[in-house]
Scaffold this motif. Structure first.
Motif, mmCIF file in Angstrom:
data_model
loop_
_atom_site.group_PDB
_atom_site.id
_atom_site.type_symbol
_atom_site.label_atom_id
_atom_site.label_comp_id
_atom_site.label_asym_id
_atom_site.label_seq_id
_atom_site.Cartn_x
_atom_site.Cartn_y
_atom_site.Cartn_z
ATOM 1 N N ILE A 154 -0.348 -3.958 3.676
ATOM 2 C CA ILE A 154 -0.212 -3.363 2.348
ATOM 3 C C ILE A 154 -0.138 -4.456 1.288
ATOM 4 O O ILE A 154 -0.725 -4.331 0.207
ATOM 5 C CB ILE A 154 1.032 -2.454 2.284
ATOM 6 C CG1 ILE A 154 0.893 -1.301 3.272
ATOM 7 C CG2 ILE A 154 1.232 -1.914 0.868
ATOM 8 C CD1 ILE A 154 2.134 -0.431 3.396
ATOM 9 N N GLY A 155 0.556 -5.541 1.584
ATOM 10 C CA GLY A 155 0.682 -6.630 0.620
ATOM 11 C C GLY A 155 -0.651 -7.231 0.233
ATOM 12 O O GLY A 155 -0.927 -7.464 -0.953
ATOM 13 N N THR A 156 -1.525 -7.499 1.213
ATOM 14 C CA THR A 156 -2.835 -8.066 0.884
ATOM 15 C C THR A 156 -3.705 -7.043 0.162
ATOM 16 O O THR A 156 -4.530 -7.410 -0.682
ATOM 17 C CB THR A 156 -3.546 -8.575 2.151
ATOM 18 O OG1 THR A 156 -3.546 -7.554 3.158
ATOM 19 C CG2 THR A 156 -2.852 -9.824 2.694
ATOM 20 N N GLY A 202 -18.170 -3.979 -2.031
ATOM 21 C CA GLY A 202 -17.687 -5.329 -1.770
ATOM 22 C C GLY A 202 -16.604 -5.790 -2.721
ATOM 23 O O GLY A 202 -16.293 -6.993 -2.770
ATOM 24 N N LYS A 203 -15.979 -4.869 -3.446
ATOM 25 C CA LYS A 203 -14.931 -5.250 -4.394
ATOM 26 C C LYS A 203 -13.583 -5.417 -3.718
ATOM 27 O O LYS A 203 -12.679 -6.054 -4.265
ATOM 28 C CB LYS A 203 -14.849 -4.210 -5.521
ATOM 29 C CG LYS A 203 -16.097 -4.197 -6.402
ATOM 30 C CD LYS A 203 -15.982 -3.170 -7.512
ATOM 31 C CE LYS A 203 -17.226 -3.185 -8.389
ATOM 32 N NZ LYS A 203 -17.155 -2.132 -9.451
ATOM 33 N N ILE A 204 -13.415 -4.818 -2.555
ATOM 34 C CA ILE A 204 -12.250 -5.070 -1.708
ATOM 35 C C ILE A 204 -12.766 -5.373 -0.299
ATOM 36 O O ILE A 204 -13.857 -4.941 0.082
ATOM 37 C CB ILE A 204 -11.259 -3.885 -1.666
ATOM 38 C CG1 ILE A 204 -11.953 -2.608 -1.156
ATOM 39 C CG2 ILE A 204 -10.608 -3.675 -3.015
ATOM 40 C CD1 ILE A 204 -11.007 -1.440 -0.945
ATOM 41 N N LYS A 205 -11.982 -6.105 0.458
ATOM 42 C CA LYS A 205 -12.331 -6.421 1.843
ATOM 43 C C LYS A 205 -11.036 -6.651 2.609
ATOM 44 O O LYS A 205 -10.395 -7.684 2.420
ATOM 45 C CB LYS A 205 -13.222 -7.659 1.916
ATOM 46 C CG LYS A 205 -13.719 -7.972 3.336
ATOM 47 C CD LYS A 205 -14.656 -9.167 3.330
ATOM 48 C CE LYS A 205 -15.105 -9.543 4.733
ATOM 49 N NZ LYS A 205 -15.849 -8.458 5.407
ATOM 50 N N PRO A 206 -10.645 -5.701 3.429
ATOM 51 C CA PRO A 206 -9.381 -5.861 4.165
ATOM 52 C C PRO A 206 -9.332 -7.152 4.973
ATOM 53 O O PRO A 206 -10.317 -7.537 5.625
ATOM 54 C CB PRO A 206 -9.353 -4.632 5.077
ATOM 55 C CG PRO A 206 -10.138 -3.607 4.334
ATOM 56 C CD PRO A 206 -11.240 -4.373 3.673
ATOM 57 N N LEU A 239 -7.860 1.271 5.118
ATOM 58 C CA LEU A 239 -7.809 2.052 3.882
ATOM 59 C C LEU A 239 -7.060 3.361 4.070
ATOM 60 O O LEU A 239 -6.524 3.917 3.099
ATOM 61 C CB LEU A 239 -9.224 2.333 3.366
ATOM 62 C CG LEU A 239 -9.889 1.238 2.513
ATOM 63 C CD1 LEU A 239 -10.018 -0.081 3.264
ATOM 64 C CD2 LEU A 239 -11.255 1.692 2.018
ATOM 65 N N ILE A 240 -7.019 3.863 5.306
ATOM 66 C CA ILE A 240 -6.397 5.167 5.557
ATOM 67 C C ILE A 240 -4.897 5.130 5.299
ATOM 68 O O ILE A 240 -4.331 6.084 4.754
ATOM 69 C CB ILE A 240 -6.684 5.637 6.996
ATOM 70 C CG1 ILE A 240 -8.193 5.733 7.252
ATOM 71 C CG2 ILE A 240 -6.008 6.980 7.270
ATOM 72 C CD1 ILE A 240 -8.907 6.751 6.403
ATOM 73 N N LEU A 241 -4.229 4.046 5.657
ATOM 74 C CA LEU A 241 -2.794 3.936 5.401
ATOM 75 C C LEU A 241 -2.474 2.819 4.415
ATOM 76 O O LEU A 241 -1.965 3.072 3.325
ATOM 77 C CB LEU A 241 -2.019 3.713 6.707
ATOM 78 C CG LEU A 241 -0.504 3.483 6.524
ATOM 79 C CD1 LEU A 241 0.154 4.705 5.893
ATOM 80 C CD2 LEU A 241 0.160 3.134 7.852
ATOM 81 N N ASN A 242 -2.779 1.584 4.764
ATOM 82 C CA ASN A 242 -2.308 0.453 3.967
ATOM 83 C C ASN A 242 -2.859 0.460 2.546
ATOM 84 O O ASN A 242 -2.125 0.207 1.585
ATOM 85 C CB ASN A 242 -2.647 -0.860 4.666
ATOM 86 C CG ASN A 242 -1.804 -1.078 5.910
ATOM 87 O OD1 ASN A 242 -0.754 -0.464 6.069
ATOM 88 N ND2 ASN A 242 -2.265 -1.931 6.803
ATOM 89 N N TYR A 243 -4.137 0.750 2.406
ATOM 90 C CA TYR A 243 -4.715 0.715 1.069
ATOM 91 C C TYR A 243 -4.362 1.950 0.247
ATOM 92 O O TYR A 243 -4.256 1.863 -0.981
ATOM 93 C CB TYR A 243 -6.232 0.531 1.143
ATOM 94 C CG TYR A 243 -6.645 -0.915 1.246
ATOM 95 C CD1 TYR A 243 -7.184 -1.614 0.169
ATOM 96 C CD2 TYR A 243 -6.470 -1.615 2.441
ATOM 97 C CE1 TYR A 243 -7.538 -2.947 0.272
ATOM 98 C CE2 TYR A 243 -6.825 -2.943 2.562
ATOM 99 C CZ TYR A 243 -7.364 -3.611 1.467
ATOM 100 O OH TYR A 243 -7.706 -4.941 1.578
ATOM 101 N N ILE A 244 -4.175 3.102 0.887
ATOM 102 C CA ILE A 244 -3.775 4.274 0.101
ATOM 103 C C ILE A 244 -2.369 4.072 -0.451
ATOM 104 O O ILE A 244 -2.071 4.443 -1.593
ATOM 105 C CB ILE A 244 -3.873 5.577 0.918
ATOM 106 C CG1 ILE A 244 -3.906 6.804 -0.016
ATOM 107 C CG2 ILE A 244 -2.736 5.728 1.911
ATOM 108 C CD1 ILE A 244 -5.139 6.945 -0.826
#
Length: 342
Positions: free
Chosen positions: A159-161, A300-304, A127-132
């Motif tokens: 980032i794509g997922t 639980g709405k997102i899960k890397p 979440l720190i890089l890819n999800y932001i």
């Protein structure tokens, strides 16, 4: 007392990552010492390790020697003088850009990201890089709305997922470009897959959506694909591109395309996104968006999607896996006390 970290003394492949030792010292004034629990392995780590010409002479072109690692999550172990708002034991994240492949990290106390202690650090660190990047390109730049039609270019990586998960949450009709062997993850999140090796995504979209797309989120930043994406947008459509151009020449051509798009009165827009604004301007939007993402993870709405977890000191092996191009989602490094899952 000593601690270990990875260091790059010469540019090259994963084999140039060497394990070295440093003395563990008290944090300086205004600084904290963080026990690193998880670190991300990302494409910029590879670029800076290789010493690719695109970043030489820029803030991403690091002088040798250096420690790669763009993002970490850890626990504050000690605080320096004049640190008032951070407690020992606090769970925090850091957008490091470099320095993350280490057992301990020293960092400015006013540049920490609060992280819920209940989260698995390995699941939270993407979440720190890819999800932001995914969240801000989608919601702060493209400003997507439920029911819009969107294309994701480069949809199978970290980032794509993230874009796939966030796009489904936002109620978008998704199309996604990736190699055929990675299509299962695209369909899992409700996207219509397009194989970039055997299909022309422009032709596929024109047939499926003759009225055009509302949004294209492009993680490849290649001029030819960006031109095709712009052609697919309806009036009012938005293309947001992020990532690493192939060369400085390519970057200049992309900047020229962005300028021409801005000056052309067709209602379309092209925006280029990068996290450098976090360091140069206001941190507040980033902190707000990280808080939102951590809450989505708690609920639980997102899960890397995590392909593999490696020990921090096995960063060379993790880098080699990422460079082979087999990764779907994320690769993370974890402290010895956290479980490895491959």
């Amino acid at each position: 007392m000593k601690y270990k970290l990875l260091r790059v003394n010469r540019h090259g492949g994963p084999e140039v990552l060497e394990v070295v030792e440093n003395d563990l010292r008290p944090p300086a004034k205004g600084e904290v010492r963080i026990k690193v629990l998880a670190a991300s392995v990302s494409r910029p780590d590879v670029t800076v390790r290789r010493g690719e010409a695109l970043y030489r002479g820029t803030w991403l072109g690091q002088k040798l020697p250096f420690t790669p690692g763009y993002a970490v999550i850890g626990a504050v172990e000690a605080v320096g003088e004049a640190v008032r708002d951070v407690a020992v034991g606090a769970r925090v994240g850091v957008l490091t850009v470099i320095g993350g492949y280490t057992e301990y990290l020293y960092w400015r106390a006013d540049r920490l990201i609060p992280v819920p202690a209940a989260l698995d650090p390995a699941e939270a660190v993407p979440l720190i890089l890819n999800y932001i990047v995914a969240y801000q390109t989608m919601h702060r730049v493209a400003k997507v709305r439920a029911g819009e039609k969107a294309l994701i270019i480069g949809a199978s990586g970290g980032i794509g997922t993230a874009l796939l998960q966030l796009g489904r949450l936002a109620g978008l009709k998704l199309y996604a470009v990736a190699s055929q062997r990675k299509h299962a993850i695209l369909t899992e999140y409700g996207a219509t897959p397009i194989d970039y090796r055997t299909q022309d995504f422009v032709a596929v979209i024109r047939q499926a959506e003759p009225g055009g797309l509302d949004v294209v989120l492009d993680g490849m930043m290649r001029l030819e694909a960006m031109r095709g994406a712009l052609a697919l947008l309806r009036r009012g459509g938005r293309l947001v591109s992020f990532g690493e151009p192939a060369s400085r020449g390519e970057l200049l051509r992309i900047l020229g395309l962005a300028l021409r798009t801005r000056l052309t009165p067709n209602g379309k827009s092209l925006s280029l996104y990068g996290t450098s604004t976090y360091f140069l301007f206001d941190q507040k939007p980033y902190l707000e968006d990280w808080a939102t993402l951590f809450q989505l993870l708690v609920e639980g709405k997102i899960k890397p999607v995590i392909t593999a977890r490696f020990p921090i000191l096995a960063a060379a092996e993790a880098n080699a896996l990422l460079e082979r191009g087999d990764v779907i989602g994320n690769v993370v490094l974890v402290a010895p006390e956290l479980p490895e899952r491959r």
